[in-house]
Design an enzyme around this catalytic site. Structure first.
Site, PDB file in Angstrom:
ATOM      1  N   TYR A 137      -9.504 -10.929  -6.820  1.00 56.56           N
ATOM      2  CA  TYR A 137      -8.518 -11.091  -7.885  1.00 56.56           C
ATOM      3  C   TYR A 137      -8.722 -12.384  -8.667  1.00 56.56           C
ATOM      4  O   TYR A 137      -8.223 -12.516  -9.774  1.00 56.56           O
ATOM      5  CB  TYR A 137      -7.106 -11.042  -7.295  1.00 56.56           C
ATOM      6  CG  TYR A 137      -6.801  -9.700  -6.682  1.00 56.56           C
ATOM      7  CD1 TYR A 137      -6.596  -8.573  -7.480  1.00 56.56           C
ATOM      8  CD2 TYR A 137      -6.770  -9.535  -5.300  1.00 56.56           C
ATOM      9  CE1 TYR A 137      -6.364  -7.336  -6.928  1.00 56.56           C
ATOM     10  CE2 TYR A 137      -6.525  -8.290  -4.732  1.00 56.56           C
ATOM     11  CZ  TYR A 137      -6.331  -7.200  -5.549  1.00 56.56           C
ATOM     12  OH  TYR A 137      -6.109  -5.972  -5.000  1.00 56.56           O
ATOM     13  N   HIS A 187      -3.981  -9.235   3.746  1.00 53.74           N
ATOM     14  CA  HIS A 187      -5.422  -9.251   3.944  1.00 53.74           C
ATOM     15  C   HIS A 187      -5.767 -10.131   5.140  1.00 53.74           C
ATOM     16  O   HIS A 187      -5.293 -11.270   5.237  1.00 53.74           O
ATOM     17  CB  HIS A 187      -6.143  -9.811   2.712  1.00 53.74           C
ATOM     18  CG  HIS A 187      -6.158  -8.860   1.552  1.00 53.74           C
ATOM     19  ND1 HIS A 187      -6.383  -9.268   0.251  1.00 53.74           N
ATOM     20  CD2 HIS A 187      -5.983  -7.517   1.491  1.00 53.74           C
ATOM     21  CE1 HIS A 187      -6.341  -8.219  -0.549  1.00 53.74           C
ATOM     22  NE2 HIS A 187      -6.103  -7.150   0.174  1.00 53.74           N
ATOM     23  N   ARG A 210      -0.309  -2.215  -6.765  1.00 59.51           N
ATOM     24  CA  ARG A 210      -0.635  -3.287  -5.818  1.00 59.51           C
ATOM     25  C   ARG A 210      -1.641  -4.252  -6.438  1.00 59.51           C
ATOM     26  O   ARG A 210      -1.482  -5.475  -6.337  1.00 59.51           O
ATOM     27  CB  ARG A 210      -1.191  -2.663  -4.531  1.00 59.51           C
ATOM     28  CG  ARG A 210      -1.710  -3.658  -3.484  1.00 59.51           C
ATOM     29  CD  ARG A 210      -2.086  -2.898  -2.223  1.00 59.51           C
ATOM     30  NE  ARG A 210      -2.958  -3.625  -1.333  1.00 59.51           N
ATOM     31  CZ  ARG A 210      -2.544  -4.477  -0.393  1.00 59.51           C
ATOM     32  NH1 ARG A 210      -1.254  -4.714  -0.239  1.00 59.51           N
ATOM     33  NH2 ARG A 210      -3.403  -5.081   0.406  1.00 59.51           N
ATOM     34  N   HIS A 237      -2.169   2.476  -6.002  1.00 55.87           N
ATOM     35  CA  HIS A 237      -2.841   1.215  -5.680  1.00 55.87           C
ATOM     36  C   HIS A 237      -2.991   0.318  -6.906  1.00 55.87           C
ATOM     37  O   HIS A 237      -3.173  -0.898  -6.766  1.00 55.87           O
ATOM     38  CB  HIS A 237      -4.210   1.499  -5.058  1.00 55.87           C
ATOM     39  CG  HIS A 237      -4.525   0.613  -3.891  1.00 55.87           C
ATOM     40  ND1 HIS A 237      -3.765   0.583  -2.739  1.00 55.87           N
ATOM     41  CD2 HIS A 237      -5.509  -0.306  -3.703  1.00 55.87           C
ATOM     42  CE1 HIS A 237      -4.281  -0.295  -1.895  1.00 55.87           C
ATOM     43  NE2 HIS A 237      -5.334  -0.862  -2.466  1.00 55.87           N
ATOM     44  N   LYS A 247      -1.731  -2.065   7.589  1.00 58.08           N
ATOM     45  CA  LYS A 247      -3.139  -1.835   7.888  1.00 58.08           C
ATOM     46  C   LYS A 247      -3.584  -2.761   9.015  1.00 58.08           C
ATOM     47  O   LYS A 247      -3.239  -3.940   9.037  1.00 58.08           O
ATOM     48  CB  LYS A 247      -3.974  -2.090   6.632  1.00 58.08           C
ATOM     49  CG  LYS A 247      -5.421  -1.651   6.762  1.00 58.08           C
ATOM     50  CD  LYS A 247      -6.142  -1.802   5.434  1.00 58.08           C
ATOM     51  CE  LYS A 247      -7.587  -1.345   5.529  1.00 58.08           C
ATOM     52  NZ  LYS A 247      -8.306  -1.474   4.243  1.00 58.08           N
ATOM     53  N   ARG A 259       0.864  -1.176   0.000  1.00 58.43           N
ATOM     54  CA  ARG A 259       0.000   0.000   0.000  1.00 58.43           C
ATOM     55  C   ARG A 259       0.901   1.227   0.000  1.00 58.43           C
ATOM     56  O   ARG A 259       2.008   1.209   0.530  1.00 58.43           O
ATOM     57  CB  ARG A 259      -0.894   0.018   1.238  1.00 58.43           C
ATOM     58  CG  ARG A 259      -1.792  -1.210   1.385  1.00 58.43           C
ATOM     59  CD  ARG A 259      -2.555  -1.171   2.705  1.00 58.43           C
ATOM     60  NE  ARG A 259      -3.468  -2.305   2.833  1.00 58.43           N
ATOM     61  CZ  ARG A 259      -3.163  -3.453   3.431  1.00 58.43           C
ATOM     62  NH1 ARG A 259      -1.938  -3.616   3.945  1.00 58.43           N
ATOM     63  NH2 ARG A 259      -4.033  -4.430   3.513  1.00 58.43           N
TER      64      ARG A 259
END
Length: 302
Positions: free
Chosen positions: A278, A269, A246, A243, A174, A149
Site C-alpha cells: 500500500y 497482517h 479493504r 476486497h 486469517k 476480509r
C-alpha cells in the site's frame, strides 16, 4: 542404450498415462512443455541428455520468458521438465537433475484496485430501499470502516459488535488470529439501523450478525453477489468486489496517517511486507500531487 529425444519423451508420457493415470489434458500439457524443451535442445545443438546441464536449463527458462511467457506458465514448464529429468535419471539417461535449483522469474506484484474517496461516497451515501439493503449498507460500511476480509464479515456474531464502545472483535481471522478493531461512526450507525430490522429476518437461534432472507448466516458468495447488485443499482462503473473496500481502507488510512505499523495491525497482517504494497499506492498518489503542484515538475506546453 541411449534414447533419442522423441523416444525418451514418448516413454515418459506412456508412464504418466499408464502408471500415474494422468488425465488427457494433463498429458497434453506435458507433451506441449516437453516439445518446447526438445526444440530448445535442437537449437543449442545438444545431442545427448547428459549435455543438458543447469546452465542450459536457465537459458531455456530465460528464452521462454523473453517470448512473454508468464511466471506461472514458466513454473509449470519447469515442473514438467524436472519430472521428466527424474524419469531420465531413473532409466539411467541422466546422472542428475539439471533443473534442480533453477527458479522461474517472479511476476511483478500487481497493485490492488482501490476506490477513491469520491467513489466510496457514491457507494455508501445512499438511502436503502428495503431491509436487505439496510443490511447491505451496514456490511459495506463495516468492510470499509474496519478493513475486514469478507470471510471475517461472514463470521461475525452479533455479540462481537460492541456499538456502545464502537468496536468489533474479530475472533477467528486469517491464520486463526483475533483482533479488536475500531468502528467508525458511519459504520456504527449503519449496523445499529440494521439491528433494528434484523429480527424480521433472523431465526431465533442464529448468532450471525448478518443473515439472509432465509434467516441464517450469509455466505461469502452471497455477499459478493449483493455487492455487484448494489453496484449496478447505483450506477457505479467498473468491477467491484468486497476486497476492494479493504484495499481502499488500507490505502486511505496509510495516506492520511503514514503509520505503516498501525495499518498492519488493523489489517491483521502477520508480515509487514504484505502491508507495504500500500506504500506503492500511496507513492502513486504523492507523485500525482507532485506532478500537478510542483512548478518544476510540469511539462512545458509546446
Amino acid at each position: 542404450m541411449e534414447l533419442s529425444a522423441v523416444d525418451a519423451c514418448q516413454q515418459f508420457l506412456d508412464v504418466l498415462k499408464v502408471e500415474r493415470r494422468l488425465s488427457p489434458n494433463t498429458l497434453k500439457a506435458y507433451r506441449r512443455d516437453l516439445k518446447q524443451l526438445v526444440s530448445y535442445c535442437e537449437e543449442e545443438g545438444l545431442e545427448q541428455w547428459p549435455e543438458l546441464n543447469s546452465h542450459y536449463v536457465r537459458r531455456f527458462v530465460a528464452q521462454r520468458h523473453r517470448t512473454g511467457l508468464g511466471s506461472k506458465s514458466l513454473q509449470r514448464e519447469l515442473s514438467a521438465c524436472r519430472t521428466f529429468f527424474d524419469y531420465l535419471i531413473k532409466i539411467k539417461q541422466l546422472p542428475n537433475n539439471p533443473a534442480n535449483g533453477v527458479r522461474a522469474p517472479k511476476d511483478a506484484k500487481r497493485l490492488p484496485n482501490i476506490l477513491d474517496v469520491d467513489q466510496i461516497s457514491a457507494l455508501l451515501d445512499v438511502t436503502p430501499a428495503d431491509n436487505l439493503e439496510i443490511r447491505d449498507l451496514a456490511m459495506w460500511e463495516l468492510l470499509y470502516s474496519s478493513g475486514l476480509r469478507v470471510s471475517e464479515v461472514v463470521n461475525i456474531d452479533i455479540m462481537e459488535a460492541d456499538l456502545s464502545a464502537r468496536s468489533v472483535h474479530i475472533v477467528n481471522g486469517k491464520g486463526r488470529k483475533s483482533r479488536l478493531l475500531p468502528l467508525g461512526k458511519k459504520a456504527t450507525d449503519a449496523i445499529r439501523r440494521w439491528l433494528s430490522v434484523r429480527a424480521q429476518l433472523v431465526k431465533t437461534d442464529e448468532a450471525a450478525l448478518f443473515v439472509g432472507k432465509t434467516g441464517f448466516r450469509l455466505t461469502t458468495r452471497s455477499i459478493q453477489s449483493r455487492l455487484e447488485r448494489w453496484r449496478k443499482r447505483h450506477g457505479l462503473q467498473g468491477r467491484l468486489y468486497p476486497h476492494m473496500l479493504r484495499h481502499s481502507f488500507a490505502s486511505h488510512m496509510l495516506e492520511s496517517s503514514q503509520d505503516l505499523r498501525a495499518v498492519q495491525e488493523l489489517l491483521g497482517h502477520s508480515n509487514i511486507s504484505t502491508t507495504q504494497i500500500y506504500t506503492h499506492l500511496d507513492f502513486q498518489h504523492l507523485a500525482s500531487v507532485y506532478d500537478q503542484a510542483h512548478p518544476r515538475a510540469k511539462q512545458k506546453k509546446k
